[in-house]
Design an enzyme around this catalytic site. Structure first.
Site, mmCIF file in Angstrom:
data_model
loop_
_atom_site.group_PDB
_atom_site.id
_atom_site.type_symbol
_atom_site.label_atom_id
_atom_site.label_comp_id
_atom_site.label_asym_id
_atom_site.label_seq_id
_atom_site.Cartn_x
_atom_site.Cartn_y
_atom_site.Cartn_z
ATOM 1 N N GLY A 128 0.813 -1.199 0.000
ATOM 2 C CA GLY A 128 0.000 0.000 0.000
ATOM 3 C C GLY A 128 0.850 1.253 0.000
ATOM 4 O O GLY A 128 1.987 1.265 0.475
ATOM 5 N N SER A 129 0.298 2.335 -0.547
ATOM 6 C CA SER A 129 0.971 3.633 -0.490
ATOM 7 C C SER A 129 0.763 4.237 0.897
ATOM 8 O O SER A 129 -0.014 3.732 1.705
ATOM 9 C CB SER A 129 0.423 4.545 -1.576
ATOM 10 O OG SER A 129 0.692 4.032 -2.858
ATOM 11 N N HIS A 189 -0.411 0.634 9.277
ATOM 12 C CA HIS A 189 -1.624 1.006 8.557
ATOM 13 C C HIS A 189 -2.622 1.699 9.468
ATOM 14 O O HIS A 189 -3.810 1.766 9.166
ATOM 15 C CB HIS A 189 -2.288 -0.226 7.931
ATOM 16 C CG HIS A 189 -1.402 -0.945 6.976
ATOM 17 N ND1 HIS A 189 -0.824 -2.158 7.277
ATOM 18 C CD2 HIS A 189 -0.979 -0.621 5.732
ATOM 19 C CE1 HIS A 189 -0.078 -2.541 6.255
ATOM 20 N NE2 HIS A 189 -0.158 -1.633 5.301
ATOM 21 N N ASP A 213 8.715 32.601 18.029
ATOM 22 C CA ASP A 213 8.570 31.151 18.174
ATOM 23 C C ASP A 213 8.106 30.732 19.556
ATOM 24 O O ASP A 213 8.087 29.546 19.865
ATOM 25 C CB ASP A 213 9.883 30.445 17.826
ATOM 26 C CG ASP A 213 11.058 31.002 18.613
ATOM 27 O OD1 ASP A 213 10.832 31.844 19.493
ATOM 28 O OD2 ASP A 213 12.196 30.584 18.342
ATOM 29 N N GLY A 214 7.724 31.676 20.393
ATOM 30 C CA GLY A 214 7.090 31.350 21.658
ATOM 31 C C GLY A 214 8.005 30.834 22.743
ATOM 32 O O GLY A 214 7.541 30.185 23.679
ATOM 33 N N ASP A 215 9.317 31.162 22.680
ATOM 34 C CA ASP A 215 10.223 30.621 23.691
ATOM 35 C C ASP A 215 10.933 31.689 24.503
ATOM 36 O O ASP A 215 11.859 31.379 25.245
ATOM 37 C CB ASP A 215 11.260 29.711 23.034
ATOM 38 C CG ASP A 215 12.244 30.485 22.161
ATOM 39 O OD1 ASP A 215 11.951 31.649 21.818
ATOM 40 O OD2 ASP A 215 13.294 29.913 21.816
ATOM 41 N N SER A 233 19.173 34.439 20.542
ATOM 42 C CA SER A 233 19.602 35.822 20.332
ATOM 43 C C SER A 233 19.585 36.600 21.639
ATOM 44 O O SER A 233 20.405 37.494 21.857
ATOM 45 C CB SER A 233 18.710 36.501 19.292
ATOM 46 O OG SER A 233 17.353 36.453 19.687
#
Length: 542
Positions: free
Chosen positions: A58-59, A223, A404-406, A449
């Site tokens: 299956g894919s 699956h 980025d919320g940090d 930073s």
């Protein structure tokens, strides 16, 4: 209400065909059989007289299986619909195509699922009726079930090991029966177990199962089938230890026999949606766990090898190896999805080197010499640390609006580092020495930073403070020097609030549309909290 998960596709009906087209157009060594979901090597003339290898299924498991087509691995791969076995007609077409290209025989490498066994088996019988020499190897490497049912162990990511070993043998010209005998022997030493933090969903369908937040599923298939055990998510080390315990538990009928001193190849397989950061943490945990049990990890693969659409999970595959198996594993291949691995034993490699001898905040010397324990400095640092820890979530929330919320996390790291330093060091009597210590501490422990900015300010300011704290002029010069050493920004509560309407010109926030940034800058809010803490300390001691 449950809804299907959105996916970046054109249509659910065409996604497999379009994906195969994208793959072969981006890999010059691959071609499609027109009108079929069959990918073949584009250099089949080089197959003449050798055994051809066909796999598939299956894919939704990409890069398996078409990504493993190339010299030294598969000759063809047959894709079904998403999680659906390919039809026998397509499998037969692949076999006959290799036969017509001059293959001396064809080996079908099949994962142990009922649909795959039936359809590949039917194609094999039809090919034999046409005079083709065909053999089939069933991969059943699942270690989940202690008492496997009639269907037996499922075929999972260990199948990729078989692709590699059989491909190397075929490339060296081994006949079909010898290849079958060798990989059948090696299969006895292959085991796989998966764990998931989320279900997956077939395009256009609901998720395969429901997993509450904070839960994980152990022993699931590829699956979307639920696993054998559900529990709360634990740390990576604990999860990996649980997985390897289960895989090697001798009371389980599907366990992998693994003894101290054995050599293995380890495959850490991303089931679809784990970040590279998580994968590296899990890889480290797996290596440490195996080595702690006396197992020698000869090679390690870490990445996406047999996925389950967007499932956030990982599987561990182990293959016991001897020098001959390792030689076949190391053999070169042109398959696009095979990693470029080192042939150096992982467990015996020295992976750390000594850094250059740099004087840091953590070392002795003048910066940490015994001196007057100035109560104002100690109280200020304590108040600063407490203020930043108290506002951690507030700063994170502000940062999520434009970055980025940090921001809160990075300031909290600095705060905890200061607290730990205060517990075991005497504050230097010279304020310049103290600022130098703090500059090195935030540079190393804070990161990002913010750590660079604070360290730059403190380093520049430190050179102007060689006298006592009472010298107001020296402090003024130090602050001015620090400000000149970095970009100027407002440092009061009022200034922090005014950043609500400023437009970022650098950093992550510069990529955010101005109309979406309506909150004060979290870095400025943090600086305001620091200065407030210093002011309160001075007022208390005055």
């Amino acid at each position: 209400m449950l809804t299907s998960i959105r996916k970046l596709l054109n249509s659910t009906e065409l996604c497999v065909d379009e994906a195969l087209c994208g793959l072969v157009r981006s890999a010059s060594g691959l071609c499609l059989l027109r009108g079929l979901r069959v990918v073949v090597r584009s250099d089949l003339k080089n197959l003449n007289g050798r055994v051809g290898l066909v796999s598939g299924g299956g894919s939704g498991h990409e890069p398996a299986h078409a990504g493993y087509i190339g010299a030294g691995m598969l000759s063809a791969a047959v894709a079904g619909g998403v999680f659906a076995s390919p039809p026998p007609a397509s499998i037969l077409a692949a076999v006959l195509h290799l036969h017509d290209a001059g293959a001396s025989g064809v080996l079908l490498i099949v994962k142990n699922y009922t649909g795959d066994r039936l359809n590949f088996g039917l194609a094999a019988e039809q090919a034999r009726n046409r005079g083709v020499s065909v053999a089939m190897v069933i991969v059943a490497d699942d270690c989940a079930f202690e008492r496997p049912g009639k269907a037996g162990r499922r075929g999972l990511c260990g199948t990729v090991f078989v692709h590699k070993l059989a491909g190397a043998l075929a490339e060296e010209g081994y006949p079909l029966d010898k290849i079958v005998a060798k990989v059948t022997e090696v299969l006895k030493g292959i085991g796989t177990l998966g764990v998931s933090l989320s279900p997956c969903s077939v395009p256009g369908c609901l998720p395969s199962f429901q997993l509450p937040p904070g839960d994980m599923e152990l022993g699931l298939g590829i699956h979307g089938e639920p696993g054998i055990q559900r529990s709360k998510v634990a740390c990576a080390d604990q999860v990996v230890n649980t997985m390897i315990d289960h895989m090697t538990n001798p009371s389980s009928q599907s366990h992998l026999l693994l003894n101290s001193g054995d050599s293995v190849v380890l495959c850490v397989n991303n089931l679809g949606a784990l970040s590279c950061l998580e994968m590296a943490v899990v890889t480290r945990a797996a290596l440490s766990t195996l080595e702690a049990r006396g197992v020698v990890v000869a090679r390690v693969m870490s990445g996406s090898f047999m996925t389950s659409l967007e499932m956030a999970g990982v599987s561990l595959s182990l293959m016991r190896v001897d020098p001959e198996v390792l030689r076949l594993f190391d053999a070169k291949t042109s398959a696009p999805a095979w990693p470029n691995l080192s042939s150096v034993c992982v467990s015996s490699r020295q992976y750390t080197v000594e850094p250059p001898a740099l004087r840091t905040w953590a070392q002795g010397g003048d910066a940490h010499s015994e001196g007057r324990s100035d109560m104002i400095c100690v109280l200020s640092l304590q108040r600063i640390s407490s203020a930043l820890l108290d506002r951690q979530e507030e700063l994170n929330a502000l940062d999520r609006a434009s970055g980025d919320g940090d921001c809160g996390n990075t300031h909290a790291q600095a705060a905890r580092a200061i607290q730990e330093w205060l517990c075991i060091h005497v504050v230097p009597g010279c304020p310049g020495q103290l600022l130098s210590v703090l500059a090195g501490l935030v540079q190393e422990k804070m990161g990002g930073s913010s750590g660079g900015i604070y360290s730059l300010f403190l380093t520049a300011a430190a050179g102007h403070l060689t006298e006592g704290l009472s010298h107001a002029g020296a402090w003024a010069n130090a602050v001015h020097a620090g400000i000149q050493a970095m970009m100027r920004y407002q440092t009061t509560e009022l200034g922090a609030e005014s950043t609500r309407d400023l437009r970022a010109r650098a950093g992550r926030a510069s990529y955010i549309a101005a109309e979406r940034v309506t909150l004060p800058d979290p870095g400025a809010v943090a600086v305001a909290a620091i200065l407030r803490a210093v002011l309160e300390s001075l007022e208390e001691q005055s």
